[in-house]
Design a protein around this motif. Sequence first.
Motif, short mmCIF file in Angstrom:
data_model
loop_
_atom_site.label_atom_id
_atom_site.label_comp_id
_atom_site.label_asym_id
_atom_site.label_seq_id
_atom_site.Cartn_x
_atom_site.Cartn_y
_atom_site.Cartn_z
N ILE A 1 2.96 13.45 25.63
CA ILE A 1 4.07 12.66 25.11
C ILE A 1 4.93 13.56 24.23
O ILE A 1 4.45 14.57 23.69
N ASP A 2 6.20 13.19 24.10
CA ASP A 2 7.13 14.04 23.35
C ASP A 2 6.99 13.90 21.84
O ASP A 2 7.11 14.88 21.10
N ALA A 3 6.76 12.66 21.38
CA ALA A 3 6.67 12.43 19.93
C ALA A 3 5.88 11.15 19.67
O ALA A 3 5.80 10.27 20.53
N VAL A 4 5.29 11.06 18.48
CA VAL A 4 4.54 9.87 18.09
C VAL A 4 4.74 9.59 16.61
O VAL A 4 5.04 10.50 15.83
N TRP A 5 4.54 8.31 16.25
CA TRP A 5 4.53 7.93 14.84
C TRP A 5 3.09 7.95 14.35
O TRP A 5 2.21 7.35 14.96
N THR B 1 0.85 -1.20 0.00
CA THR B 1 0.00 0.00 0.00
C THR B 1 0.89 1.24 0.00
O THR B 1 2.12 1.14 0.10
N ASN B 2 0.26 2.40 -0.08
CA ASN B 2 1.03 3.64 -0.13
C ASN B 2 1.26 4.25 1.25
O ASN B 2 1.62 5.42 1.37
N ALA B 3 1.06 3.46 2.30
CA ALA B 3 1.20 3.99 3.66
C ALA B 3 2.63 4.46 3.93
O ALA B 3 3.60 3.82 3.51
N TYR B 4 2.75 5.56 4.63
CA TYR B 4 4.05 6.03 5.15
C TYR B 4 3.80 6.57 6.55
O TYR B 4 2.67 6.87 6.93
N TRP B 5 4.87 6.66 7.33
CA TRP B 5 4.75 7.08 8.72
C TRP B 5 5.69 8.24 8.99
O TRP B 5 6.84 8.25 8.55
N GLN B 6 5.18 9.22 9.71
CA GLN B 6 5.99 10.37 10.08
C GLN B 6 6.17 10.43 11.59
O GLN B 6 5.24 10.13 12.34
N LEU B 7 7.37 10.78 12.01
CA LEU B 7 7.65 10.98 13.43
C LEU B 7 7.39 12.45 13.72
O LEU B 7 8.07 13.33 13.18
N ILE B 8 6.39 12.70 14.55
CA ILE B 8 5.93 14.06 14.79
C ILE B 8 6.10 14.41 16.27
O ILE B 8 5.66 13.66 17.15
#
Length: 312
Positions: A189-193, A118-125
């Motif tokens: 929380i400091d960051a999430v995917w 699939t075209n899924a991608y993940w960003q660390l924000i």
Amino acid sequence: MKKAITIIIGIVLLVACGQSYEETKRISREQRREAMRRDSAALKIAVLPTLDCLPLFVAQQERLLDTLNGGVRLKMYQAQMDCDTAVQRGRAEGMVTDLVRALRINNQGVKMRYVTATNAYWQLITNRQARIRQLKQLDHKMVGMARYSVTDLLSDYVADSAKIAEERFFKVQLNDVNVRMSMLQNNEIDAVWLTEPQATIARVNKHAVIYDSRTTGLHFGVMAFREQEMRRPERAKQLELLIKAYNKACDLINEQGLQHYRQLIMERCKVKAEVVDSLPADLKYQHAQGTSQQDMTAAEKWLEEAVAKSKI
């Protein structure tokens, strides 16, 4: 005499009511059996409120799935772990997930067929109040992810890249995508995917993106099905028709654009109009095609090492 007639009428009514109750129970049992039969015949796919599932949502809305014998049931969950459980326990034949999770299920004994990437991608924000702009600033910070998933893998990639020791990089297991989003919004929380459209929600709210999985050149999104089920002739036919419907849905999305399905995205992903309006304009969907060996190897290697480490 009147009293006798009244008693007789009462008995007749009681018998009639009794028959009606028994009849109702019989019909109810038959309806339940029929519902179970239909559900068993349907191809059930576990999905999440994320945009890698959009072709399935569109295919259902456009009635492209109506030709499938037995039909299709899209079973919505809020966490990948729940999708895993649905497949493992036979409540669903397939799921939209990531390669790491699908491989883990496969290794645990439920053999999986990887039907399409699939075209899924993940960003660390990162939380905007944390003022984290570089990976090295994640030292002693909490990162929301899901264990034994692509976000777990990517967390290790990030820690290694920033040369942060394992004991100083705190991976916090947050399986529910909405809980993960909520904790970021509430400064817990400091960051999430995040993947889309949750990543867009975060960007709209001025949280900073410091890493994108697309920079790895790897593609971990996948739609996978139970191999044993797909070997059955009727399931094989359903899968063949599903792929045709999936490809057609991809074409519709690419031709008409995400905004054409604005209301559908709002309903299925539970997001506001401004979020849909802010989604990446270049988001495209490709026809069903198998996962690449490069992607598979990367996921297998990391998973093998992660499982071995957990046993130490």
